[in-house]
Scaffold this motif. Structure first.
Motif, PDB file in Angstrom:
ATOM      1  N   ARG A  70      11.626   1.610  -6.437  1.00 31.06           N
ATOM      2  CA  ARG A  70      10.225   1.188  -6.434  1.00 31.06           C
ATOM      3  C   ARG A  70       9.964  -0.099  -7.203  1.00 31.06           C
ATOM      4  NH1 ARG A  70      10.497   4.700  -3.031  1.00 31.06           N
ATOM      5  NH2 ARG A  70      10.335   2.735  -1.922  1.00 31.06           N
ATOM      6  N   THR A  71      10.431  -0.185  -8.443  1.00 33.34           N
ATOM      7  CA  THR A  71      10.101  -1.341  -9.280  1.00 33.34           C
ATOM      8  C   THR A  71      10.618  -2.643  -8.678  1.00 33.34           C
ATOM      9  OG1 THR A  71      10.137   0.043 -11.267  1.00 33.34           O
ATOM     10  CG2 THR A  71      10.300  -2.337 -11.575  1.00 33.34           C
ATOM     11  N   ARG A  84       0.835  -1.210   0.000  1.00 36.33           N
ATOM     12  CA  ARG A  84       0.000   0.000   0.000  1.00 36.33           C
ATOM     13  C   ARG A  84       0.867   1.256   0.000  1.00 36.33           C
ATOM     14  NH1 ARG A  84      -2.958  -3.091   3.783  1.00 36.33           N
ATOM     15  NH2 ARG A  84      -1.996  -1.961   5.526  1.00 36.33           N
ATOM     16  N   ALA A  85       1.912   1.255   0.810  1.00 34.29           N
ATOM     17  CA  ALA A  85       2.800   2.416   0.855  1.00 34.29           C
ATOM     18  C   ALA A  85       3.488   2.625  -0.487  1.00 34.29           C
ATOM     19  CB  ALA A  85       3.840   2.235   1.964  1.00 34.29           C
ATOM     20  N   GLU A  86       3.881   1.530  -1.130  1.00 38.03           N
ATOM     21  CA  GLU A  86       4.513   1.633  -2.441  1.00 38.03           C
ATOM     22  C   GLU A  86       3.563   2.241  -3.467  1.00 38.03           C
ATOM     23  OE1 GLU A  86       7.840   0.821  -3.555  1.00 38.03           O
ATOM     24  OE2 GLU A  86       7.862   1.231  -1.415  1.00 38.03           O
ATOM     25  N   ALA A  87       2.304   1.863  -3.410  1.00 43.06           N
ATOM     26  CA  ALA A  87       1.324   2.435  -4.336  1.00 43.06           C
ATOM     27  C   ALA A  87       1.210   3.942  -4.136  1.00 43.06           C
ATOM     28  CB  ALA A  87      -0.039   1.764  -4.138  1.00 43.06           C
ATOM     29  N   GLY A  88       1.260   4.382  -2.883  1.00 41.83           N
ATOM     30  CA  GLY A  88       1.217   5.811  -2.608  1.00 41.83           C
ATOM     31  C   GLY A  88       2.427   6.538  -3.153  1.00 41.83           C
ATOM     32  N   LEU A  89       3.588   5.922  -3.039  1.00 38.29           N
ATOM     33  CA  LEU A  89       4.808   6.535  -3.553  1.00 38.29           C
ATOM     34  C   LEU A  89       4.805   6.613  -5.076  1.00 38.29           C
ATOM     35  CD1 LEU A  89       7.438   4.979  -1.147  1.00 38.29           C
ATOM     36  CD2 LEU A  89       7.083   7.416  -1.515  1.00 38.29           C
ATOM     37  N   ALA A 125       8.217  -5.643  -7.114  1.00 36.66           N
ATOM     38  CA  ALA A 125       8.285  -6.997  -7.673  1.00 36.66           C
ATOM     39  C   ALA A 125       8.619  -8.006  -6.585  1.00 36.66           C
ATOM     40  CB  ALA A 125       9.328  -7.039  -8.788  1.00 36.66           C
ATOM     41  N   TRP A 126       9.506  -7.646  -5.695  1.00 36.41           N
ATOM     42  CA  TRP A 126       9.879  -8.547  -4.606  1.00 36.41           C
ATOM     43  C   TRP A 126       8.686  -8.801  -3.691  1.00 36.41           C
ATOM     44  CZ3 TRP A 126       9.929  -8.281   0.723  1.00 36.41           C
ATOM     45  CH2 TRP A 126      10.636  -9.305   1.376  1.00 36.41           C
TER      46      TRP A 126
END
Length: 307
Positions: free
Chosen positions: A124-125, A94-99, A129-130
Motif C-alpha cells: 500500500r505505502t 480511491r481503491a487504495e483509500a478503501g484498502l 506514494a507512486w
C-alpha cells in the motif's frame, strides 16, 4: 486494533477487507486490459505489480474464512475505473483509500487475521506514494463521452459479481471435498471474468471503460448444493441480460459478444453437480484446475498456518 478474543469482530473486519480487495482487483483488471489496448506500458506494469500481490492476498482471505467456517457476509460493490491516465490514477487512489481503511482495524492483530492484514498492507505505502508522484506530473484532460447501452453495463456488472461469487464457492466446494465442483466453480468464475474482459476490450477500442450497471446480489452459501444453486441463478440473470442486449443491439460486435455470453451462461446454469464443466463454458486452461490455482497462489507456509 481488534482484540483476538473478539472472533466475530475479527471475522467482520476480514469480510470488509475481502470486499475492499475484490473491488480493487476488479478495477485493476479493467485498467490492465484497457491499458494493454491503449499502450501506456509503465502505468500498466505498475498496476500489474500491485495486482500480483492483491490477487493472492484475496485468495488467502477467502481460504481462511472458508476453512475456519467463518461467515462470509460480503455484498456487491461497484467501482468507477478511469478511461485515461489521470482518471486511472485517481480511481486507483480511491481503491487504495478503501484498502487502507479496511486494513486499519486489523493492524497488529495476532494470529491469521494479523498476517492476512499485513499481506494486504505490504504494497500500500509504496503504491500510494507512486500514484501521488505520478498524479503531480500527469495533466488532466476532458473525458471522452461514449454512450453506453444500459444492458451492456448491467451485463458487465452481472459477470463481475458472478466472477466473485463462483470464486468464493470454489473454496466452499473444495473444503467439502467436492473437487469436480470446485473445478467447475473456478471455471465459471474464470469464464465470467473472460467475458467481462471482452466487454472491456470492446469499449477500449472506443477509448472508454465499462462502469458496472445494476449490481445483482452477491450470495455466498456455505453448503455446496446451495452454493451451486446460487451460481446457477446468477448465471441465469447474466443470460437474460445478454439476450436483452442482443435484442437491443443487433449490430456487430456487440451482438456477437452478447451471444457468446448467453451461450456460455446457458452451460453454467445447466451443469449437473459432480460433472465436469464442458469447454463450451468459455473458460481456458488457466481456469481448468482449482488445485493448480491453490498451489500457485496460496503460499504454502501461510496456508499451513491458517488451516
Amino acid at each position: 486494533m481488534i482484540d483476538a478474543i473478539e472472533p466475530l469482530a475479527v471475522s467482520a473486519a476480514l469480510n470488509r477487507l475481502l470486499r475492499a480487495e475484490l473491488t480493487a482487483v476488479n478495477q485493476q483488471s479493467v485498467h490492465l486490459l484497457a491499458l494493454r489496448r491503449w499502450g501506456g506500458a509503465e502505468l500498466e506494469a505498475r498496476i500489474r505489480d500491485v495486482d500480483r500481490e492483491d490477487f493472492p492476498a484475496t485468495l488467502e482471505i477467502i481460504e481462511h474464512l472458508v476453512a475456519a467456517g467463518l461467515p462470509l457476509t460480503i455484498a456487491s460493490e461497484g467501482f468507477v475505473p478511469g478511461a485515461f491516465e489521470r482518471a486511472i490514477l485517481l480511481a486507483e487512489q480511491r481503491a487504495e483509500a478503501g484498502l487502507v481503511a479496511a486494513v486499519a482495524p486489523l493492524a497488529g492483530c495476532a494470529g491469521p487475521a494479523g498476517r492476512l492484514a499485513a499481506a494486504v498492507a505490504a504494497p500500500r505505502t509504496g503504491y500510494a506514494a507512486w500514484i501521488t508522484a505520478r498524479l503531480a506530473q500527469t495533466p488532466d484532460r476532458p473525458p471522452s463521452h461514449v454512450p453506453l447501452v444500459a444492458e451492456l453495463a448491467d451485463l458487465f456488472a452481472g459477470l463481475t459479481v458472478l466472477g466473485e461469487q463462483a470464486l468464493v464457492h470454489a473454496f466452499v466446494h473444495w473444503h467439502h471435498g467436492d473437487r469436480i465442483d470446485a473445478d467447475a466453480a473456478w471455471g465459471v468464475s474464470g469464464a465470467a471474468m473472460l467475458r467481462a474482459g471482452d466487454i472491456i476490450h470492446l469499449l477500449a477500442d472506443s477509448d472508454a471503460v465499462p462502469v458496472p450497471g445494476a449490481l445483482p446480489a452477491l450470495v455466498i452459501r456455505s453448503a455446496p448444493a446451495q452454493a451451486m444453486q446460487a451460481d446457477q441463478h446468477l448465471a441465469g440473470l447474466c443470460r437474460a441480460t445478454a439476450l436483452a442486449l442482443a435484442q437491443r443491439c443487433s449490430t456487430e460486435p456487440v451482438r456477437s459478444l452478447a451471444d457468446r455470453v448467453a451461450d456460455a451462461a446457458t452451460v453454467w446454469m445447466n451443469r449437473v453437480a459432480g460433472t465436469v464443466l464442458p469447454p463450451a463454458a468459455g473458460a481456458t486452461r488457466t481456469f481448468a484446475s482449482f488445485e493448480r490455482t491453490r498451489q500457485k497462489y496460496l503460499r504454502a507456509a501461510h496456508a499451513t498456518q491458517l488451516t
